[in-house]
Write a protein that holds these residues in place. Structure first.
Motif, short mmCIF file in Angstrom:
data_model
loop_
_atom_site.label_atom_id
_atom_site.label_comp_id
_atom_site.label_asym_id
_atom_site.label_seq_id
_atom_site.Cartn_x
_atom_site.Cartn_y
_atom_site.Cartn_z
N ALA A 1 0.86 -1.18 0.00
CA ALA A 1 0.00 0.00 0.00
C ALA A 1 0.90 1.23 0.00
CB ALA A 1 -0.91 0.00 1.22
N GLU A 2 0.68 2.11 -0.97
CA GLU A 2 1.46 3.35 -1.07
C GLU A 2 0.51 4.50 -0.76
OE1 GLU A 2 2.82 3.09 -5.12
OE2 GLU A 2 4.44 1.71 -4.58
N LEU A 3 0.74 5.17 0.36
CA LEU A 3 -0.15 6.22 0.81
C LEU A 3 0.57 7.55 0.94
CD1 LEU A 3 -0.72 3.50 2.88
CD2 LEU A 3 -2.76 4.86 3.15
N GLU A 4 -0.18 8.61 0.73
CA GLU A 4 0.28 9.95 1.08
C GLU A 4 -0.75 10.51 2.05
OE1 GLU A 4 1.68 12.59 -1.93
OE2 GLU A 4 2.55 10.95 -3.10
N ILE A 5 -0.24 11.11 3.11
CA ILE A 5 -1.07 11.59 4.21
C ILE A 5 -0.95 13.10 4.29
CG2 ILE A 5 -1.49 11.38 6.70
CD1 ILE A 5 -1.71 8.71 4.99
N ASP A 6 -2.04 13.77 4.60
CA ASP A 6 -2.01 15.20 4.85
C ASP A 6 -1.00 15.45 5.97
OD1 ASP A 6 -2.42 17.82 5.69
OD2 ASP A 6 -4.57 17.59 5.99
N PRO A 7 0.08 16.20 5.68
CA PRO A 7 1.12 16.40 6.70
C PRO A 7 0.60 16.99 8.01
CG PRO A 7 1.92 17.12 4.56
CD PRO A 7 0.44 16.82 4.40
N ASP A 8 -0.45 17.80 7.96
CA ASP A 8 -1.00 18.39 9.17
C ASP A 8 -1.70 17.36 10.05
OD1 ASP A 8 -0.06 20.90 8.43
OD2 ASP A 8 -1.94 21.44 7.41
N GLN A 9 -2.01 16.20 9.50
CA GLN A 9 -2.71 15.15 10.24
C GLN A 9 -1.86 13.89 10.42
OE1 GLN A 9 -7.04 14.87 9.32
NE2 GLN A 9 -6.46 16.01 7.48
N ILE B 1 3.77 7.04 3.23
CA ILE B 1 3.78 5.81 4.00
C ILE B 1 3.69 4.62 3.05
CG2 ILE B 1 2.56 4.46 5.78
CD1 ILE B 1 3.58 7.06 6.96
N ARG B 2 4.43 3.57 3.35
CA ARG B 2 4.35 2.32 2.61
C ARG B 2 4.05 1.21 3.61
NH1 ARG B 2 4.25 5.97 -0.34
NH2 ARG B 2 5.49 6.31 -2.23
N ILE B 3 3.10 0.35 3.25
CA ILE B 3 2.73 -0.75 4.13
C ILE B 3 2.85 -2.05 3.34
CG2 ILE B 3 0.97 -1.76 5.63
CD1 ILE B 3 -0.34 1.10 5.68
N LEU B 4 3.69 -2.96 3.83
CA LEU B 4 3.79 -4.29 3.24
C LEU B 4 2.82 -5.18 4.02
CD1 LEU B 4 5.10 -6.31 1.29
CD2 LEU B 4 6.81 -6.75 3.07
N GLU B 5 1.85 -5.73 3.31
CA GLU B 5 0.79 -6.53 3.92
C GLU B 5 0.92 -7.98 3.45
OE1 GLU B 5 -2.97 -4.85 2.75
OE2 GLU B 5 -2.20 -2.81 2.88
N VAL B 6 0.90 -8.92 4.39
CA VAL B 6 0.97 -10.34 4.04
C VAL B 6 -0.20 -11.06 4.72
CG1 VAL B 6 2.37 -12.43 4.00
CG2 VAL B 6 3.49 -10.18 3.87
N TYR B 7 -1.02 -11.70 3.90
CA TYR B 7 -2.19 -12.44 4.37
C TYR B 7 -2.05 -13.91 3.99
CZ TYR B 7 -3.91 -7.67 4.54
OH TYR B 7 -4.03 -6.34 4.79
N ALA B 8 -2.61 -14.79 4.79
CA ALA B 8 -2.51 -16.22 4.56
C ALA B 8 -3.20 -16.66 3.28
CB ALA B 8 -3.07 -16.99 5.76
N SER B 9 -4.23 -15.92 2.86
CA SER B 9 -5.01 -16.30 1.68
C SER B 9 -5.88 -15.13 1.26
CB SER B 9 -5.90 -17.50 1.99
OG SER B 9 -6.87 -17.14 2.98
N SER B 10 -6.51 -15.26 0.11
CA SER B 10 -7.45 -14.21 -0.31
C SER B 10 -8.65 -14.15 0.63
CB SER B 10 -7.89 -14.43 -1.77
OG SER B 10 -8.49 -15.69 -1.92
N SER C 1 -3.74 10.23 -1.01
CA SER C 1 -3.47 9.34 -2.14
C SER C 1 -3.29 7.93 -1.61
CB SER C 1 -2.20 9.80 -2.87
OG SER C 1 -1.84 8.86 -3.88
N LEU C 2 -3.86 6.95 -2.32
CA LEU C 2 -3.73 5.54 -1.95
C LEU C 2 -3.62 4.71 -3.22
CD1 LEU C 2 -3.87 3.03 -0.11
CD2 LEU C 2 -6.36 3.24 -0.20
N THR C 3 -2.55 3.94 -3.31
CA THR C 3 -2.37 2.99 -4.41
C THR C 3 -2.07 1.64 -3.79
OG1 THR C 3 -1.43 4.72 -5.81
CG2 THR C 3 -1.04 2.44 -6.49
N LEU C 4 -2.84 0.62 -4.19
CA LEU C 4 -2.60 -0.74 -3.73
C LEU C 4 -1.94 -1.52 -4.86
CD1 LEU C 4 -5.99 -1.43 -1.93
CD2 LEU C 4 -3.81 -0.83 -0.89
N VAL C 5 -0.80 -2.11 -4.57
CA VAL C 5 -0.04 -2.84 -5.58
C VAL C 5 0.07 -4.29 -5.14
CG1 VAL C 5 2.16 -2.96 -6.81
CG2 VAL C 5 1.30 -0.74 -6.04
#
Length: 104
Positions: free
Chosen positions: A10-18, A55-64, A89-93
Motif C-alpha cells: 500500500a502506497e499512501l500519502e497523508i495530509d502532513p498536518d494530520q 507511508i508504505r505498508i507491506l501486507e501479508v495475508y494467509a489467503s485471499s 493518495s492511496l495505491t494498492l499494488v
C-alpha cells in the motif's frame, strides 16, 4: 487458513498536518490486526526518509479469504473511516514475494 499468500504494497500519502493522528490510528489497526486475526501474517509500515507523509505498508495475508475477512473487521473499518480525510493518495499494488524471512 490455507491458500496462496496475498502480498500487497500500500502506497499512501497523508495530509502532513494530520500525520501524527494518522500514525496513531495506523498503529492501533496494525496491532489489532496482527493480534486478533490468524490470517494476517504481517503488516509492516514505513515512511519515506525526508518525506514522512509518504507511508508504505507491506501486507501479508494467509489467503485471499483472510484478506477479505480483514477488510470487514471492526478495527479495519474504524481505521478506514477515521483516516478517510487524512489520506490524500492511496495505491494498492499486488506484489509477488521474491524472498521474505524474519526471525520469530
Amino acid at each position: 487458513m490455507s491458500g496462496k499468500l496475498v502480498v500487497r504494497m500500500a502506497e499512501l500519502e497523508i495530509d502532513p498536518d494530520q500525520l501524527e493522528a494518522y500514525r496513531a490510528l495506523l498503529a492501533e489497526e496494525i496491532e489489532a490486526s496482527v493480534t486478533l486475526e490468524d490470517g494476517v501474517l504481517s503488516l509492516h509500515a514505513v515512511s519515506i526518509k525526508d518525506s514522512p507523509h509518504k507511508i508504505r505498508i507491506l501486507e501479508v495475508y494467509a489467503s485471499s479469504k483472510a484478506y477479505e475477512v480483514h477488510l470487514r473487521t471492526p478495527h479495519f473499518l474504524k481505521y478506514k473511516s477515521g483516516t478517510a480525510g487524512m489520506v490524500t493518495s492511496l495505491t494498492l499494488v499486488d506484489v509477488e514475494p521474491v524472498m521474505m524471512r524474519a526471525k520469530p
